[in-house]
Design a protein around this motif. Sequence first.
Motif, PDB file in Angstrom:
ATOM      1  N   LEU A 181      38.579 -17.694   1.758  1.00 22.16           N
ATOM      2  CA  LEU A 181      37.445 -18.585   1.953  1.00 22.16           C
ATOM      3  C   LEU A 181      37.891 -19.968   2.397  1.00 22.16           C
ATOM      4  O   LEU A 181      37.323 -20.546   3.330  1.00 22.16           O
ATOM      5  CB  LEU A 181      36.636 -18.693   0.658  1.00 22.16           C
ATOM      6  CG  LEU A 181      35.537 -19.763   0.620  1.00 22.16           C
ATOM      7  CD1 LEU A 181      34.407 -19.389   1.582  1.00 22.16           C
ATOM      8  CD2 LEU A 181      35.023 -19.957  -0.803  1.00 22.16           C
ATOM      9  N   THR A 182      38.893 -20.515   1.728  1.00 31.14           N
ATOM     10  CA  THR A 182      39.237 -21.926   1.902  1.00 31.14           C
ATOM     11  C   THR A 182      40.445 -22.185   2.792  1.00 31.14           C
ATOM     12  O   THR A 182      40.589 -23.294   3.310  1.00 31.14           O
ATOM     13  CB  THR A 182      39.532 -22.564   0.533  1.00 31.14           C
ATOM     14  OG1 THR A 182      40.698 -21.948  -0.040  1.00 31.14           O
ATOM     15  CG2 THR A 182      38.348 -22.404  -0.416  1.00 31.14           C
ATOM     16  N   THR A 340      29.384 -25.741   8.412  1.00 33.51           N
ATOM     17  CA  THR A 340      29.603 -26.968   9.171  1.00 33.51           C
ATOM     18  C   THR A 340      30.202 -28.052   8.297  1.00 33.51           C
ATOM     19  O   THR A 340      31.053 -28.836   8.732  1.00 33.51           O
ATOM     20  CB  THR A 340      28.270 -27.463   9.776  1.00 33.51           C
ATOM     21  OG1 THR A 340      27.740 -26.449  10.631  1.00 33.51           O
ATOM     22  CG2 THR A 340      28.478 -28.742  10.574  1.00 33.51           C
ATOM     23  N   ALA A 341      29.779 -28.099   7.038  1.00 32.74           N
ATOM     24  CA  ALA A 341      30.266 -29.122   6.113  1.00 32.74           C
ATOM     25  C   ALA A 341      31.481 -28.679   5.329  1.00 32.74           C
ATOM     26  O   ALA A 341      32.392 -29.479   5.067  1.00 32.74           O
ATOM     27  CB  ALA A 341      29.148 -29.524   5.159  1.00 32.74           C
ATOM     28  N   ASP A 342      31.530 -27.399   4.919  1.00 29.94           N
ATOM     29  CA  ASP A 342      32.630 -27.010   4.036  1.00 29.94           C
ATOM     30  C   ASP A 342      33.934 -26.742   4.783  1.00 29.94           C
ATOM     31  O   ASP A 342      35.027 -26.957   4.237  1.00 29.94           O
ATOM     32  CB  ASP A 342      32.245 -25.845   3.126  1.00 29.94           C
ATOM     33  CG  ASP A 342      32.079 -24.491   3.820  1.00 29.94           C
ATOM     34  OD1 ASP A 342      32.621 -24.282   4.907  1.00 29.94           O
ATOM     35  OD2 ASP A 342      31.393 -23.619   3.236  1.00 29.94           O
ATOM     36  N   THR A 343      33.874 -26.290   6.037  1.00 28.71           N
ATOM     37  CA  THR A 343      35.107 -25.967   6.763  1.00 28.71           C
ATOM     38  C   THR A 343      36.027 -27.172   6.925  1.00 28.71           C
ATOM     39  O   THR A 343      37.226 -27.085   6.614  1.00 28.71           O
ATOM     40  CB  THR A 343      34.776 -25.335   8.124  1.00 28.71           C
ATOM     41  OG1 THR A 343      34.079 -24.105   7.911  1.00 28.71           O
ATOM     42  CG2 THR A 343      36.057 -25.057   8.911  1.00 28.71           C
ATOM     43  N   PRO A 344      35.539 -28.332   7.397  1.00 31.32           N
ATOM     44  CA  PRO A 344      36.460 -29.477   7.504  1.00 31.32           C
ATOM     45  C   PRO A 344      36.974 -29.961   6.148  1.00 31.32           C
ATOM     46  O   PRO A 344      38.109 -30.442   6.046  1.00 31.32           O
ATOM     47  CB  PRO A 344      35.621 -30.550   8.198  1.00 31.32           C
ATOM     48  CG  PRO A 344      34.201 -30.123   8.037  1.00 31.32           C
ATOM     49  CD  PRO A 344      34.222 -28.636   7.978  1.00 31.32           C
ATOM     50  N   LEU A 349      41.610 -30.074   2.282  1.00 33.69           N
ATOM     51  CA  LEU A 349      42.203 -29.614   1.025  1.00 33.69           C
ATOM     52  C   LEU A 349      43.505 -28.863   1.296  1.00 33.69           C
ATOM     53  O   LEU A 349      44.512 -29.074   0.611  1.00 33.69           O
ATOM     54  CB  LEU A 349      41.201 -28.721   0.299  1.00 33.69           C
ATOM     55  CG  LEU A 349      41.470 -28.372  -1.171  1.00 33.69           C
ATOM     56  CD1 LEU A 349      41.489 -29.618  -2.041  1.00 33.69           C
ATOM     57  CD2 LEU A 349      40.411 -27.396  -1.680  1.00 33.69           C
ATOM     58  N   ALA A 350      43.501 -28.006   2.305  1.00 37.82           N
ATOM     59  CA  ALA A 350      44.702 -27.238   2.636  1.00 37.82           C
ATOM     60  C   ALA A 350      45.823 -28.133   3.134  1.00 37.82           C
ATOM     61  O   ALA A 350      47.011 -27.839   2.924  1.00 37.82           O
ATOM     62  CB  ALA A 350      44.365 -26.179   3.682  1.00 37.82           C
ATOM     63  N   GLN A 355      41.948 -37.309   0.047  1.00 36.92           N
ATOM     64  CA  GLN A 355      41.603 -38.718  -0.107  1.00 36.92           C
ATOM     65  C   GLN A 355      41.198 -39.336   1.224  1.00 36.92           C
ATOM     66  O   GLN A 355      40.184 -40.046   1.315  1.00 36.92           O
ATOM     67  CB  GLN A 355      42.788 -39.485  -0.716  1.00 36.92           C
ATOM     68  CG  GLN A 355      42.457 -40.890  -1.182  1.00 36.92           C
ATOM     69  CD  GLN A 355      41.473 -40.907  -2.335  1.00 36.92           C
ATOM     70  OE1 GLN A 355      41.270 -39.911  -3.018  1.00 36.92           O
ATOM     71  NE2 GLN A 355      40.825 -42.050  -2.541  1.00 36.92           N
ATOM     72  N   GLU A 356      41.958 -39.042   2.259  1.00 35.99           N
ATOM     73  CA  GLU A 356      41.632 -39.571   3.579  1.00 35.99           C
ATOM     74  C   GLU A 356      40.286 -39.029   4.064  1.00 35.99           C
ATOM     75  O   GLU A 356      39.488 -39.754   4.671  1.00 35.99           O
ATOM     76  CB  GLU A 356      42.736 -39.222   4.573  1.00 35.99           C
ATOM     77  CG  GLU A 356      44.067 -39.900   4.303  1.00 35.99           C
ATOM     78  CD  GLU A 356      44.964 -39.146   3.326  1.00 35.99           C
ATOM     79  OE1 GLU A 356      46.174 -39.403   3.308  1.00 35.99           O
ATOM     80  OE2 GLU A 356      44.429 -38.285   2.571  1.00 35.99           O
ATOM     81  N   TYR A 357      40.026 -37.748   3.788  1.00 35.74           N
ATOM     82  CA  TYR A 357      38.765 -37.142   4.214  1.00 35.74           C
ATOM     83  C   TYR A 357      37.582 -37.792   3.505  1.00 35.74           C
ATOM     84  O   TYR A 357      36.556 -38.085   4.124  1.00 35.74           O
ATOM     85  CB  TYR A 357      38.788 -35.639   3.941  1.00 35.74           C
ATOM     86  CG  TYR A 357      37.542 -34.933   4.431  1.00 35.74           C
ATOM     87  CD1 TYR A 357      37.395 -34.605   5.776  1.00 35.74           C
ATOM     88  CD2 TYR A 357      36.507 -34.612   3.555  1.00 35.74           C
ATOM     89  CE1 TYR A 357      36.242 -33.982   6.238  1.00 35.74           C
ATOM     90  CE2 TYR A 357      35.353 -33.989   4.012  1.00 35.74           C
ATOM     91  CZ  TYR A 357      35.231 -33.670   5.353  1.00 35.74           C
ATOM     92  OH  TYR A 357      34.093 -33.068   5.809  1.00 35.74           O
ATOM     93  N   LEU A 358      37.704 -38.021   2.208  1.00 36.51           N
ATOM     94  CA  LEU A 358      36.618 -38.641   1.462  1.00 36.51           C
ATOM     95  C   LEU A 358      36.353 -40.065   1.921  1.00 36.51           C
ATOM     96  O   LEU A 358      35.203 -40.525   1.955  1.00 36.51           O
ATOM     97  CB  LEU A 358      36.937 -38.625  -0.034  1.00 36.51           C
ATOM     98  CG  LEU A 358      37.022 -37.252  -0.700  1.00 36.51           C
ATOM     99  CD1 LEU A 358      37.394 -37.405  -2.169  1.00 36.51           C
ATOM    100  CD2 LEU A 358      35.724 -36.472  -0.548  1.00 36.51           C
TER     101      LEU A 358
END
Length: 373
Positions: A181-182, A340-344, A349-350, A355-358
């Motif tokens: 999934l992730t 659309t939101a969870d993939t990036p 996370l991977a 932190q940069e993403y948030l």
Amino acid sequence: MSDSTPSPSAVSAPTPEEPASAASADEEDEAPPRRPGRAWRIGLVSVLAVVLVLVLGVGALGLWLRHSLGSRIETIDDPFSAISTRAPQQPVSADRKPATNILLLGSDSRISAGDPSQWEAGAQRTDAIMIVQVSGDRQEVSVVSIPRDTWVEVPGYGQAKINAAYSYGGPSLAIQTVEQLTGVHIDHFVIADFESFEALTDEIGGVVINLKTPQTLAGTQFPAGAQRLNGAQALAYTRERKSLPGGDFDRINRQQSWMRAIVSQVLHGGILTDPTKLYGFLSAVVRTMAVDEGFTIDEMQSLAIDLRGLRSRNINFLTIPTAGTGTSDDGQSIVVRDETADTPFYQALAADTVQEYLEAHPDAVPRLPGTAN
């Protein structure tokens, strides 16, 4: 040992170093509401995840104490060896360790994982599923909840709720499903039960929760403000839903406020420097979990030492983005993915760039207010 029935009187507000103890956003989180059920347990098991990596095996413990605690942790035969296709590991750089990713499941039946002979296909499902990521620079911890009813592809079984993976194939299939999934490589697996969490709260002398309104919890009336709750009162606080304006929406904030309060109490309440309190607390923790055989007391100690400067404000409590609830083709009530939101977010996370993403996308991922930005 701390008093197991703390006074219900109001307590002073915490210092800025202790945002978890009294700063609660009970009813104002931006996360989407969750469906009813046993979701309160997600908060409890998140606490165990953070405590596990922050506390167990810290360098101050003597060898005898480490052995005593380590010998009580139930272990699971290597759950990774049966997985034919794995998510790739994060590349190792010269100046930074790879992130450590722990898949944490919460279930009523921990022995079914620790003793495979007692596990029966279809007999157990997991009420809580989350990835705990310790960043490679050891400056941040992210606790990422995946709603148990999220509709996903379970390898070999087709479309199903994600919590069915453990029921169908135990730890190995649960790991494989989450990795698929992730795209996040899972390093360790932990499964926990919940019977001891009330006692765990009492063991640390209760927790401080900021009550926005006067309310009655486990038979005790509390005024609004920062209050110290014992285990039964804290459990009642997180279980309440019907009287809250936002129902499950508000209850999730309460769950996360409780978990953050426990972390703050452990970090700032003198537990780490009091041998009696520390031993009692750790003894309660190890009774609640089983871990993969590779997650040794030495590895826990290494993580704990690396994280010794961590503060509660550097722990992110997150929930994966979703598109709300829906109904599957076969009539099940499910949580619908928002790809659309969870993939990036999964990609961040991977890559250990949460932190940069948030910072770049502050509204993309539901999170508990007051955690690291």
